[in-house]
Structures are given as structure tokens and as C-alpha cells.
Write a protein that holds these residues in place. Structure first.
Motif, PDB file in Angstrom:
ATOM      1  N   ALA A 104       0.827  -1.212   0.000  1.00  0.00           N
ATOM      2  CA  ALA A 104       0.000   0.000   0.000  1.00  0.00           C
ATOM      3  C   ALA A 104       0.858   1.258   0.000  1.00  0.00           C
ATOM      4  O   ALA A 104       0.607   2.206  -0.756  1.00  0.00           O
ATOM      5  CB  ALA A 104      -0.930  -0.015   1.209  1.00  0.00           C
ATOM      6  N   LEU A 105       1.914   1.281   0.838  1.00  0.00           N
ATOM      7  CA  LEU A 105       2.784   2.446   0.889  1.00  0.00           C
ATOM      8  C   LEU A 105       3.489   2.669  -0.436  1.00  0.00           C
ATOM      9  O   LEU A 105       3.626   3.806  -0.908  1.00  0.00           O
ATOM     10  CB  LEU A 105       3.815   2.270   2.013  1.00  0.00           C
ATOM     11  N   GLY A 106       3.952   1.584  -1.031  1.00  0.00           N
ATOM     12  CA  GLY A 106       4.655   1.716  -2.303  1.00  0.00           C
ATOM     13  C   GLY A 106       3.774   2.236  -3.410  1.00  0.00           C
ATOM     14  O   GLY A 106       4.221   2.991  -4.288  1.00  0.00           O
ATOM     15  N   ASN A 107       2.497   1.854  -3.384  1.00  0.00           N
ATOM     16  CA  ASN A 107       1.569   2.281  -4.423  1.00  0.00           C
ATOM     17  C   ASN A 107       1.100   3.718  -4.234  1.00  0.00           C
ATOM     18  O   ASN A 107       1.062   4.508  -5.179  1.00  0.00           O
ATOM     19  CB  ASN A 107       0.350   1.358  -4.447  1.00  0.00           C
ATOM     20  N   ILE A 108       0.738   4.060  -3.020  1.00  0.00           N
ATOM     21  CA  ILE A 108       0.099   5.358  -2.819  1.00  0.00           C
ATOM     22  C   ILE A 108       1.107   6.464  -2.517  1.00  0.00           C
ATOM     23  O   ILE A 108       0.803   7.648  -2.650  1.00  0.00           O
ATOM     24  CB  ILE A 108      -0.969   5.254  -1.703  1.00  0.00           C
ATOM     25  N   GLY A 109       2.314   6.096  -2.106  1.00  0.00           N
ATOM     26  CA  GLY A 109       3.355   7.095  -1.868  1.00  0.00           C
ATOM     27  C   GLY A 109       3.345   7.615  -0.443  1.00  0.00           C
ATOM     28  O   GLY A 109       2.311   7.637   0.237  1.00  0.00           O
ATOM     29  N   HIS A 110       4.530   8.049   0.027  1.00  0.00           N
ATOM     30  CA  HIS A 110       4.678   8.480   1.407  1.00  0.00           C
ATOM     31  C   HIS A 110       3.904   9.760   1.705  1.00  0.00           C
ATOM     32  O   HIS A 110       3.350   9.925   2.803  1.00  0.00           O
ATOM     33  CB  HIS A 110       6.168   8.676   1.739  1.00  0.00           C
ATOM     34  N   TYR A 111       3.851  10.689   0.737  1.00  0.00           N
ATOM     35  CA  TYR A 111       3.150  11.951   0.968  1.00  0.00           C
ATOM     36  C   TYR A 111       1.659  11.711   1.202  1.00  0.00           C
ATOM     37  O   TYR A 111       1.080  12.209   2.173  1.00  0.00           O
ATOM     38  CB  TYR A 111       3.355  12.899  -0.213  1.00  0.00           C
ATOM     39  N   GLU A 112       1.046  10.900   0.314  1.00  0.00           N
ATOM     40  CA  GLU A 112      -0.386  10.637   0.466  1.00  0.00           C
ATOM     41  C   GLU A 112      -0.657   9.783   1.698  1.00  0.00           C
ATOM     42  O   GLU A 112      -1.685   9.931   2.356  1.00  0.00           O
ATOM     43  CB  GLU A 112      -0.946   9.967  -0.791  1.00  0.00           C
TER      44      GLU A 112
END
Length: 486
Positions: A104-112
Motif C-alpha cells: 500500500a505504501l509503495g503504491n500510494i506514496g509516502h506523501y499521500e
């Protein structure tokens, strides 16, 4: 002559009622009337050129012991244990479901991700004081940002209405015992006590319809009757007692119809409440009829596609959150059971569309729907449209009872009147206008059958006063029939 229990509908609820009456040794002969050509209702298995299709996908998982016992009694060695794999497709990426935190983190990105966490914290500190709508319920547990990403668009696709118009009852029933903090903890620890996130389930070797086809064999072998192509068109009553049903069977070859009247001592119905109330003769009071008109349903169709190569993805199904395509969910039938396909060198894919009877999707020709499904399969990057070598279209009216802003008040009026009938009970998803899973539809039918053996159960409380899958406890719920006058 032997007394009869007339049962309307040959789906999970109706056939379970017949099975349970015989299991309990009831003196009543169960006689089932099914409007369609195949038993199983929405849990039937369609067969086109040897390719079997599950209408909506049916995981056999329950913590209701009575249901578990019936499944194993009827299916025996035809019950398979299957791994559950499903994902969410959103913004051109696949998200594991249940949540895998690094995916999930890899897909949505740290900022989001940071924005999601901040939104979650905000709503946990200052939650909405009332939870009237689906939107209220989800935001209070997941935060507004996650709701925007993973709940709003898919819910609109499924129901065709704004999530603010869907009652919180539906969320509480379908995703009870789940929150963002719990989902994250499950992902980190591997713990899981939430029914919607199970990772293994049981499944009939030839699809869910196999369960109900075998149930028919059992019912008929024990002296019961199951009549296909036999819709019930009128429910005749004398005061508050139902005396019989008008059944209008149709001939499979000619389509010819001839209505006959069937008398019975007890009646159990899984007919959709909106249709049932209008079938009574004489009709119920005006307020009951008006309430029935307020009940609405979401319809459904599935386009099955046969591909000239093996499975393009390993999932049982993929939830399509992308608004750029109309398809809402995609099944891979081999992932349910390898015996759903006659040819191991091909794939069988189910493209599921949520719609309304009479709208553009529903009325679209079968060839047009197959072309649409093939294009969308390619648009999603799952398989080339040119690899589609066959397919079929299955339409399912009244697949989902809608939990809109006035359904509960309408249901209260209808249930009060129906509970006054001396020998009539309603069961199942549409018979109770409740978005039950298969096991709770079966449980409602079991309790109705036990009522005919002298027990006292409130069928309307199934999946309401009784807990959902993961918290089910075996206990009897007693009820009193209303004695209120019109």
C-alpha cells in the motif's frame, strides 16, 4: 392427505427451509416453487459450453454451526478448501486486499500516506456525532482521505447513488469489526478475526449451484417436491391466514403458461418483499402497499469471457475502483475451482456490472456487452480483447436490496403486517430485504422451519440482533407475534 409447507423460491433460503423441515422430522411435506430454470437463486451456477459461472462469487465461510453442518452434510467430499486472493485496482495500480502495508505504501506514496494518517487522526479525535449514512460510518473509522480513495467511487459504482443516501446499517452489517487501525495491525501482525478479510474458504467443486442441486436431490429423495419454471403469481388469504398460492408454470420448449391454485397449511416465502406485497389477494392495507413501493433494488449482470490462453491473473476477483471503466468487479473462475473450466489451456473471466433493470447496460445487446467487457479487460491491462473466443451474458434482477434513506421505515410497516399472518413467514435476502450473505439467508430459513416445529424465533432478527460472522454465538432469540389490529 399429508399436510404441506409451500415454499416460494428455490434459492439458498427456500431449499434450506425444505431441507431443515425434513431433517427435523416435520410431518409437513415441503413443496418448493422456483420461477427460474436453475435452482440456487443468486447462488446458482450457470453453465455455457462447459464453462461454469458463479453469479457474484460465493465464498463458503461461516461461524454459524448449523450452516456449516448442512454444507458438509450435503456436499461431503465435493467441498474444496481454496486460498483467497483478491486485490483492488485503483489509479492504474493493484492494492492487495487484505492490506499489505508495504504494498500500500509503495503504491500510494509516502506523501499521500501521511495525509491519510492525518485525516484518520482528525476524525478519531473529532468524529461525527451521528452515523446516519454509509459515508458517516466509514469516515469515522477510516478518515475522510481513505474514504475518498477507496470507498466513495466504488460504492457509487455498486449502488448507483450517493453514499450519503445509503444508510449506515449497510456498512455496519457488511464491514463490521473493521477499522484502519485494525487493518494495519492485521497487516503487521498477521492476526485476523474479521470475516471480510478471511484468507481461506471452502467452495463446491462445481460451483455454488452444486450445493443447491444436491440439496434438491436430498429433498426429493425424502418425499419433498421442487418445481422449476413455476413462478408464484398470487398469494391468497382469508383474513390473516394464507390459504394457498397461484402458480403459473411455463413450458420449457413452448413457453406456454397455465395457472393453477395450490393449497397449503404453512407458507415460507423468499420472494422479494416489493413483489410479495403486491401479490396478496385480498391486498394488504394501503400503508403496507405504499411501503412496498418504497423498497428498491440494485440489479446486476455478469459478462463471462473465455480467453484463448490460461488465467491472466491469479485472484479470485479484483475490485475495480477506477471510474474510467464501467466494470465493478472481475472474477477468475479457475481460482474458485479448476473444475469450473473444461479446458486447462483457456481462461474463464467474469466481468461484473452493477446496473438497474431497464437502463443502458441492462438493455444492451449481448454482443455489445461482450465487446464492452473485452475492451475494458484490455483497458485495465489484464488481457487483449483479441484473445476473447467466447462468452455469455447473465442478468440478475433484484440482486441487492438497497439501504436507502427510507428503507427501514418502509420495512417496519411491512414486517408488522406480515408478522400478523398466522401461517406465513418470509426468509432470505429479498424475503427480509436485508443484504445477507448466503449463510444468514440459510439461518433465517432454518429458524422459520423450527418455528413450524413449535419453537419461537424472530426470523427478522437474523444478522441484526445476532452478530455477524466473526462474533456469532449460538443462541435462541424468542419473539412474540404482534397482535396489533390494522
Amino acid at each position: 392427505m399429508r399436510k404441506k409447507a409451500l415454499i416460494v423460491g428455490g434459492g439458498p433460503a427456500g431449499l434450506t427451509a425444505a431441507y431443515e423441515l425434513q431433517r427435523l422430522g416435520s410431518p409437513l411435506q415441503p413443496v418448493v416453487y422456483e420461477a427460474g430454470e436453475i435452482v440456487g437463486g443468486i447462488a446458482r451456477t450457470e453453465n455455457h459450453a462447459g464453462y461454469r459461472s458463479d453469479i457474484g462469487g460465493h465464498r463458503f465461510f461461516t461461524k454459524v454451526p448449523e450452516v456449516e453442518e448442512m454444507w458438509h452434510d450435503v456436499l461431503g467430499d465435493d467441498f474444496l478448501t481454496r486460498p483467497r486472493l483478491s486485490r483492488i485496482y485503483y489509479r492504474d495500480k493493484f492494492y492487495d486486499y487484505p492490506l499489505r502495508i508495504f504494498n500500500a505504501l509503495g503504491n500510494i506514496g509516502h506523501y499521500e500516506t501521511a495525509r491519510i494518517i492525518a485525516s484518520y487522526a482528525k476524525w478519531r479525535l473529532k468524529p461525527a456525532k451521528t452515523e446516519d449514512s454509509f459515508e458517516d460510518w466509514v469516515i469515522n473509522r477510516f478518515g475522510g482521505r481513505l474514504y475518498m480513495h477507496f470507498f466513495r467511487s466504488y460504492t457509487e459504482k455498486v449502488w448507483g447513488i450517493d453514499p450519503r443516501e445509503i444508510r449506515a446499517d449497510w456498512a455496519a452489517q457488511r464491514i463490521k469489526n473493521l477499522s484502519l487501525s485494525k487493518a494495519v495491525w492485521n497487516a503487521i501482525s498477521g492476526a485476523n478475526d474479521t470475516a471480510s478479510l478471511i484468507e481461506e474458504f471452502q467452495y463446491p467443486r462445481l460451483g455454488p449451484g452444486m450445493m443447491w442441486e444436491k440439496t434438491v436431490e436430498r429433498v426429493e429423495a425424502a418425499g419433498g417436491e421442487v418445481h422449476l419454471r413455476s413462478p408464484v403469481t398470487r398469494v391468497v388469504r382469508d383474513g390473516m391466514r394464507v390459504t394457498g398460492l397461484d402458480v403459473t408454470p411455463w413450458d420449457e420448449k413452448t413457453g406456454a403458461q397455465e395457472t393453477r391454485h395450490e393449497t397449503g397449511d404453512e407458507i415460507i416465502s423468499s420472494m422479494a418483499l416489493g413483489d410479495l406485497i403486491h401479490a396478496f389477494d385480498p391486498p394488504p392495507p394501503d400503508d403496507v402497499i405504499a411501503a412496498a413501493r418504497k423498497l428498491s433494488y440494485r440489479d446486476f449482470l455478469i459478462v463471462t469471457l473465455v480467453l484463448d490462453h490460461p488465467d491472466p491473473f491469479p485472484d479470485n476477483w479484483i475490485y475495480i475502483h477506477s471510474p474510467e471503466v464501467k466494470v465493478g468487479r472481475i472474477q477468475n473462475f479457475r481460482a474458485w475451482s479448476p473444475e469450473m473450466l473444461p479446458d486447462a489451456d483457456t481462461a474463464s473471466i467474469g466481468m461484473e456490472y452493477f446496473c438497474q433493470e431497464g437502463d443502458g447496460l441492462w438493455t444492451m445487446g449481448d454482443d455489445e456487452l461482450r465487446d464492452l467487457a473485452a475492451r475494458e479487460l484490455e483497458q485495465l491491462g489484464l488481457a487483449k480483447a483479441e484473445t476473447v473466443i467466447g462468452g455469455a451474458v447473465i442478468r440478475q434482477p433484484k440482486a441487492y436490496p438497497v439501504y436507502d434513506t427510507h428503507y427501514q421505515s418502509a420495512l417496519d410497516v411491512i414486517s408488522r403486517w406480515l408478522n400478523r399472518l398466522e401461517n406465513f413467514q418470509t426468509v432470505g435476502r429479498n424475503g427480509l430485504h436485508r443484504y445477507n450473505n448466503q449463510d444468514h439467508s440459510m439461518l433465517s430459513a432454518m429458524l422459520a422451519a423450527r418455528n413450524l416445529m413449535g419453537e419461537h424465533h424472530d426470523v427478522w432478527s437474523v444478522n441484526v440482533e445476532r452478530s455477524y460472522h466473526e462474533q456469532f454465538q449460538r443462541e435462541d432469540v424468542t419473539a412474540r407475534r404482534s397482535a396489533t389490529a390494522d
